[in-house]
Design an enzyme around this catalytic site. Sequence first.
Site, PDB file in Angstrom:
ATOM      1  N   ARG A 192       5.181 -10.636   1.845  1.00 30.29           N
ATOM      2  CA  ARG A 192       4.337 -10.819   0.306  1.00 30.29           C
ATOM      3  C   ARG A 192       2.908 -11.461   0.901  1.00 30.29           C
ATOM      4  O   ARG A 192       1.962 -11.189   0.205  1.00 30.29           O
ATOM      5  CB  ARG A 192       4.974 -11.894  -0.243  1.00 30.29           C
ATOM      6  N   ASP A 249       7.162  -6.487  -1.088  1.00 32.24           N
ATOM      7  CA  ASP A 249       7.995  -7.384   0.352  1.00 32.24           C
ATOM      8  C   ASP A 249       8.714  -6.388   0.941  1.00 32.24           C
ATOM      9  O   ASP A 249       8.677  -5.021   0.566  1.00 32.24           O
ATOM     10  CB  ASP A 249       8.540  -8.252   0.046  1.00 32.24           C
ATOM     11  N   GLY A 299       6.979 -10.012  -6.692  1.00 32.04           N
ATOM     12  CA  GLY A 299       5.811  -9.382  -6.248  1.00 32.04           C
ATOM     13  C   GLY A 299       4.585  -9.511  -7.093  1.00 32.04           C
ATOM     14  O   GLY A 299       3.247  -9.024  -6.258  1.00 32.04           O
ATOM     15  N   GLU A 302       2.186  -6.523 -13.269  1.00 29.66           N
ATOM     16  CA  GLU A 302       3.357  -5.961 -12.210  1.00 29.66           C
ATOM     17  C   GLU A 302       2.406  -5.604 -10.344  1.00 29.66           C
ATOM     18  O   GLU A 302       1.433  -5.397 -10.541  1.00 29.66           O
ATOM     19  CB  GLU A 302       4.109  -4.559 -12.473  1.00 29.66           C
ATOM     20  N   ASP A 303       3.339  -5.899  -9.774  1.00 33.27           N
ATOM     21  CA  ASP A 303       2.739  -5.564  -8.337  1.00 33.27           C
ATOM     22  C   ASP A 303       2.390  -3.763  -8.519  1.00 33.27           C
ATOM     23  O   ASP A 303       1.728  -3.791  -8.160  1.00 33.27           O
ATOM     24  CB  ASP A 303       3.646  -6.148  -7.291  1.00 33.27           C
ATOM     25  N   PHE A 335       5.818   2.762   1.472  1.00 31.16           N
ATOM     26  CA  PHE A 335       6.632   1.857   1.676  1.00 31.16           C
ATOM     27  C   PHE A 335       5.312   0.774   1.361  1.00 31.16           C
ATOM     28  O   PHE A 335       4.718   1.211   2.855  1.00 31.16           O
ATOM     29  CB  PHE A 335       7.831   1.751   1.803  1.00 31.16           C
ATOM     30  N   VAL A 336       5.262  -0.038   0.067  1.00 34.28           N
ATOM     31  CA  VAL A 336       3.896  -0.515   0.410  1.00 34.28           C
ATOM     32  C   VAL A 336       3.955  -2.127   0.649  1.00 34.28           C
ATOM     33  O   VAL A 336       5.272  -2.085   0.502  1.00 34.28           O
ATOM     34  CB  VAL A 336       2.590  -0.267  -0.235  1.00 34.28           C
ATOM     35  N   ASP A 370       6.598   2.218  -9.545  1.00 36.09           N
ATOM     36  CA  ASP A 370       6.744   3.450  -8.940  1.00 36.09           C
ATOM     37  C   ASP A 370       7.726   3.831  -9.601  1.00 36.09           C
ATOM     38  O   ASP A 370       6.988   5.114 -10.250  1.00 36.09           O
ATOM     39  CB  ASP A 370       7.845   2.780  -7.947  1.00 36.09           C
ATOM     40  N   LYS A 411       2.493   4.627  -8.604  1.00 33.69           N
ATOM     41  CA  LYS A 411       2.745   5.926  -7.429  1.00 33.69           C
ATOM     42  C   LYS A 411       3.815   7.308  -8.500  1.00 33.69           C
ATOM     43  O   LYS A 411       3.954   6.767  -8.659  1.00 33.69           O
ATOM     44  CB  LYS A 411       3.567   5.920  -6.213  1.00 33.69           C
TER      45      LYS A 411
END
Length: 189
Positions: free
Chosen positions: A178, A172, A57, A112-113, A165-166, A116, A144
């Site tokens: 992506r 992805d 990600g 990190e992307d 959910f992004v 969560d 988040k």
Amino acid sequence: MLSAQQKASAFDPHGGPFKELLSAETIAARVAEMGKQITEDHRDHGEDLVLLSVLKGSVIFIADLCRAIALPLSLEFIGIASYGDETKSSGVVRITSDLTRPIEGKHVIVVEDIIDTGLTVHYLMHNLRTRRPASVSLCSLLHKPSRTARPVDIDYLGFTVPDQFVLGYGLDVAQQFRNLPYIGYFDGE
């Protein structure tokens, strides 16, 4: 699953099945700011700066971020899985691809992307600290906070996002989308 026509229209944030949350321009501006801050904070670390991309990600994010850092640095990659093809973390963390070089004595920034629940990155940060780097810090494009199960300190944060959910800009759904140039979410979710 989306039809081929729905997938093709996904790249138009105003006509696809996704709503735009963060535009490509907004992301680019924030990534540039983050790069400047990292440059200032790590100016004295010479060639000991390592950006560690958490696959898959963060690949697009780290590609842009590293070009916004005006310092010598090296890139490393680590594969961590806790989602599989699902939209919620399984809670089980596993390393799918490890580092290729030692990080002992290096100043490591984990890229990190999204943070969560915090479970995956907590596991990773603990694992990396056992490898005796000079320092380990965390950089995440998204956070988040409403989903936090294990709090973690984020040293460099791009954006705080709602509990949706992004996808896009590296994030992805079942390994797709992506390459959307923006960050969006499913319309109606």
